[in-house]
Design a protein around this motif. Structure first.
Motif, PDB file in Angstrom:
ATOM      1  N   GLY A  29       0.814  -1.216   0.000  1.00  0.00           N
ATOM      2  CA  GLY A  29       0.000   0.000   0.000  1.00  0.00           C
ATOM      3  C   GLY A  29       0.840   1.255   0.000  1.00  0.00           C
ATOM      4  N   LEU A  30       1.926   1.265   0.786  1.00  0.00           N
ATOM      5  CA  LEU A  30       2.816   2.427   0.816  1.00  0.00           C
ATOM      6  C   LEU A  30       3.498   2.634  -0.523  1.00  0.00           C
ATOM      7  CD1 LEU A  30       4.456   1.993   4.345  1.00  0.00           C
ATOM      8  CD2 LEU A  30       2.723   3.659   3.676  1.00  0.00           C
ATOM      9  N   ILE A  31       3.913   1.552  -1.151  1.00  0.00           N
ATOM     10  CA  ILE A  31       4.575   1.665  -2.460  1.00  0.00           C
ATOM     11  C   ILE A  31       3.612   2.228  -3.501  1.00  0.00           C
ATOM     12  CG2 ILE A  31       5.591   0.343  -4.352  1.00  0.00           C
ATOM     13  CD1 ILE A  31       6.788  -1.529  -2.242  1.00  0.00           C
ATOM     14  N   VAL A  32       2.399   1.675  -3.540  1.00  0.00           N
ATOM     15  CA  VAL A  32       1.409   2.188  -4.499  1.00  0.00           C
ATOM     16  C   VAL A  32       1.063   3.636  -4.167  1.00  0.00           C
ATOM     17  CG1 VAL A  32      -0.932   1.899  -5.367  1.00  0.00           C
ATOM     18  CG2 VAL A  32       0.482  -0.105  -4.947  1.00  0.00           C
ATOM     19  N   SER A  53       9.564  14.723  -4.479  1.00  0.00           N
ATOM     20  CA  SER A  53      10.590  13.998  -3.715  1.00  0.00           C
ATOM     21  C   SER A  53      10.270  14.018  -2.221  1.00  0.00           C
ATOM     22  CB  SER A  53      11.963  14.626  -3.969  1.00  0.00           C
ATOM     23  OG  SER A  53      12.946  14.021  -3.174  1.00  0.00           O
ATOM     24  N   LYS A  54       9.867  15.176  -1.716  1.00  0.00           N
ATOM     25  CA  LYS A  54       9.530  15.271  -0.299  1.00  0.00           C
ATOM     26  C   LYS A  54       8.297  14.440   0.030  1.00  0.00           C
ATOM     27  CE  LYS A  54       9.433  19.809   0.135  1.00  0.00           C
ATOM     28  NZ  LYS A  54       9.332  21.132   0.792  1.00  0.00           N
ATOM     29  N   GLY A  55       7.322  14.434  -0.889  1.00  0.00           N
ATOM     30  CA  GLY A  55       6.112  13.652  -0.649  1.00  0.00           C
ATOM     31  C   GLY A  55       6.397  12.169  -0.525  1.00  0.00           C
ATOM     32  N   VAL A  56       7.253  11.630  -1.395  1.00  0.00           N
ATOM     33  CA  VAL A  56       7.591  10.211  -1.345  1.00  0.00           C
ATOM     34  C   VAL A  56       8.336   9.883  -0.054  1.00  0.00           C
ATOM     35  CG1 VAL A  56       8.934   8.387  -2.448  1.00  0.00           C
ATOM     36  CG2 VAL A  56       7.612   9.977  -3.849  1.00  0.00           C
ATOM     37  N   LYS A  57       9.270  10.748   0.332  1.00  0.00           N
ATOM     38  CA  LYS A  57      10.029  10.512   1.570  1.00  0.00           C
ATOM     39  C   LYS A  57       9.119  10.549   2.788  1.00  0.00           C
ATOM     40  CE  LYS A  57      14.333  12.532  -0.218  1.00  0.00           C
ATOM     41  NZ  LYS A  57      15.280  13.673  -0.109  1.00  0.00           N
ATOM     42  N   MET A  58       8.164  11.462   2.781  1.00  0.00           N
ATOM     43  CA  MET A  58       7.298  11.609   3.944  1.00  0.00           C
ATOM     44  C   MET A  58       6.320  10.452   4.094  1.00  0.00           C
ATOM     45  SD  MET A  58       6.548  15.712   3.897  1.00  0.00           S
ATOM     46  CE  MET A  58       5.582  15.638   5.395  1.00  0.00           C
ATOM     47  N   ILE A  59       5.980   9.811   2.991  1.00  0.00           N
ATOM     48  CA  ILE A  59       5.081   8.665   3.071  1.00  0.00           C
ATOM     49  C   ILE A  59       5.717   7.554   3.894  1.00  0.00           C
ATOM     50  CG2 ILE A  59       4.143   6.759   1.703  1.00  0.00           C
ATOM     51  CD1 ILE A  59       3.383   8.770  -0.394  1.00  0.00           C
ATOM     52  N   PHE A  60       7.017   7.335   3.711  1.00  0.00           N
ATOM     53  CA  PHE A  60       7.688   6.242   4.396  1.00  0.00           C
ATOM     54  C   PHE A  60       8.268   6.640   5.759  1.00  0.00           C
ATOM     55  CE2 PHE A  60       7.752   5.020  -0.069  1.00  0.00           C
ATOM     56  CZ  PHE A  60       7.329   3.706  -0.001  1.00  0.00           C
ATOM     57  N   ALA A  61       8.596   7.908   5.958  1.00  0.00           N
ATOM     58  CA  ALA A  61       9.239   8.303   7.215  1.00  0.00           C
ATOM     59  C   ALA A  61       8.833   9.693   7.661  1.00  0.00           C
ATOM     60  CB  ALA A  61      10.760   8.214   7.066  1.00  0.00           C
ATOM     61  N   PHE A 368      -5.526   2.081  -0.278  1.00  0.00           N
ATOM     62  CA  PHE A 368      -4.739   1.041  -0.948  1.00  0.00           C
ATOM     63  C   PHE A 368      -4.303  -0.039   0.043  1.00  0.00           C
ATOM     64  CE2 PHE A 368      -3.934   4.211  -4.396  1.00  0.00           C
ATOM     65  CZ  PHE A 368      -4.369   3.416  -5.450  1.00  0.00           C
ATOM     66  N   ILE A 369      -3.901   0.379   1.237  1.00  0.00           N
ATOM     67  CA  ILE A 369      -3.471  -0.597   2.236  1.00  0.00           C
ATOM     68  C   ILE A 369      -4.626  -1.519   2.614  1.00  0.00           C
ATOM     69  CG2 ILE A 369      -2.687  -0.844   4.627  1.00  0.00           C
ATOM     70  CD1 ILE A 369      -1.081   1.726   4.240  1.00  0.00           C
ATOM     71  N   VAL A 370      -5.801  -0.943   2.817  1.00  0.00           N
ATOM     72  CA  VAL A 370      -6.973  -1.750   3.152  1.00  0.00           C
ATOM     73  C   VAL A 370      -7.333  -2.670   1.991  1.00  0.00           C
ATOM     74  CG1 VAL A 370      -9.424  -1.651   3.729  1.00  0.00           C
ATOM     75  CG2 VAL A 370      -7.840  -0.040   4.776  1.00  0.00           C
ATOM     76  N   TYR A 371      -7.199  -2.151   0.786  1.00  0.00           N
ATOM     77  CA  TYR A 371      -7.502  -2.962  -0.401  1.00  0.00           C
ATOM     78  C   TYR A 371      -6.590  -4.187  -0.460  1.00  0.00           C
ATOM     79  CZ  TYR A 371      -8.342  -4.173  -5.289  1.00  0.00           C
ATOM     80  OH  TYR A 371      -8.654  -4.840  -6.442  1.00  0.00           O
TER      81      TYR A 371
END
Length: 422
Positions: A29-32, A53-61, A368-371
């Motif tokens: 879900g995080l990757i998608v 770039s900041k958005g992708v980094k913030m999703i994971f950390a 997405f994670i729930v899916y």
């Protein structure tokens, strides 16, 4: 060799399979979600490549970001405010997750957690703001308000339980009806009441904070660990309740009876278990847990309830479904999945603050994670299919001349013994 076998045994356990499947669902879900952030950023003119770039980094950390420097780059480190707010937001989600998980364990789908959450809100705020703290100690008022909210939610949860037990009305339909009845009932109860915030002219649609009456949950020293945040002792109370629910469902006779009714209501009745009583009781427990989430949330003393709730149901009730699904209905797992969901909500607010994205991108990630978590059973089968095939290939094939009658007889004898023991 012994240690190797021990690790292999742990790997083969059903709990390990469920944990791995949930973790894979979260990672996928995080990757998608990161891919969605990139796609949205590329197609939006107001979103710069640096924001992507900041958005992708913030999703994971994102929970570990302390802000950004003068150049707009993210600064990483321990952020006490973010972590404290995450724990504060996790409290109602954990409780509604427990509510849904308990109902699932007993074979019921409690989609009525939003309504039970609202009834808990009504009972809690009315008691907390009505009882004068100049004559009754604030801590006693807190206990009364908490118990009153839990009782209101438990009674409200009994309604679909009674309809299911005695009239066999689907609990999903009954819960949906009670959700909206509670929404209008709460709005009617607070409309024109003395609990509306008339002190601040712009907040007449809100109810006073419980701190207005001197009633609030103690911090339990958590404000020292997470300064400048909303965290309080509610997270500790929620964790204790989750542990107690785990003990109830797995270590007590009542928990066994509830799960037996969920596995097969008619078989449980044949075994002497009162299935109707347990169905009502399970929905009462589920309603009380959802209401406890509302009580802990509003008794924090730093949040205001928007009484005009008929416009939408509280999201915490529906978040509980996602939390229970990710935790595979394990009360201990609900603690961690609830905190994870709260973390995503904090990250969503950060995304809107530090980038051109809006906070609803976090809801997309949760979706997405729930899916993917809905495919947890498929993921588990894929994880262990290859091992099962290897095991089957290693076993010698039985020839046609091998007798099967003794084996069948032994199986029948074991089945008969099992029936006598039952």
């Amino acid at each position: 060799m012994k240690g190797k076998n021990t690790l292999l045994d742990i790997y083969k356990k059903e709990g390990t399979r469920k944990l791995l499947a949930s973790l894979i669902s979260i990672i996928m879900g995080l990757i998608v979600g990161a891919i969605v952030v990139v796609i949205v950023g590329v197609n939006e003119e107001n979103i710069l490549p640096k924001d992507i770039s900041k958005g992708v980094k913030m999703i994971f950390a994102g929970i570990l970001t302390k802000g950004q420097d003068a150049q707009g780059d993210l600064v990483w480190g321990f952020n006490s405010q973010n972590l404290g707010n995450m724990l504060f937001r996790a409290v109602p989600i954990i409780m509604t997750g427990l509510s849904v998980a308990v109902a699932f364990k007993t074979g019921l789908f409690n989609i009525g957690a939003p309504g039970q959450f609202l009834m808990g809100t009504l009972g809690t705020l009315v008691i907390a703001l009505s009882v004068p703290t100049d004559t009754v100690p604030a801590w006693i008022v807190w206990i009364l308000a908490f118990l009153g909210g839990v009782l209101a939610g438990a009674l409200w949860g009994c309604i679909p339980g009674l309809l299911k037990a005695f009239l066999n009305i689907n609990e999903v339909l009954a819960c949906i009806m009670t959700n909206w009845i509670s929404a209008y009932l709460v709005s009617w109860a607070f409309d024109g009441s003395a609990f509306r915030n008339l002190t601040e002219g712009t907040k007449t649609a809100y109810i006073y904070k419980t701190s207005h009456n001197g009633v609030s949950t103690p911090k339990m020293l958590l404000d020292k660990i997470f300064p400048d945040s909303q965290v309080n002792g509610g997270i500790i109370i929620a964790i204790v309740i989750a542990v107690l629910i785990y003990i109830l469902m797995n270590k007590t006779t009542l928990g066994y009876q509830l799960k037996a009714c969920g596995s097969n209501r008619h078989a449980a009745r044949y075994a002497g278990i009162n299935d109707k009583r347990n169905i009502v009781l399970s929905m009462a427990i589920a309603g009380g847990l959802a209401a406890a989430g509302a009580s802990l949330y509003w008794l924090s003393g730093n949040t205001e309830f928007y009484w005009n709730t008929y416009q939408s149901l509280p999201s915490e009730g529906f978040d509980g479904i996602s939390v229970a699904l990710l935790a595979t209905n394990n009360p201990i797992g609900v603690i961690f999945t609830g905190i994870f969901m709260a973390m995503l909500k904090v990250i969503g607010n950060q995304l809107s603050g530090y980038t051109a994205y809006n906070e609803y991108i976090a809801d997309v990630i949760v979706s997405f994670i729930v899916y993917f978590s809905a495919f947890a059973l498929l993921i588990r089968s894929l994880l262990f299919r290859s091992k099962s095939k290897k095991k089957e290939a290693a076993q010698p094939a039985a020839g046609p001349e091998q007798p099967t009658l003794p084996e069948t007889a032994d199986s029948a004898e074991e089945t008969t013994k099992g029936g006598e023991d039952a």
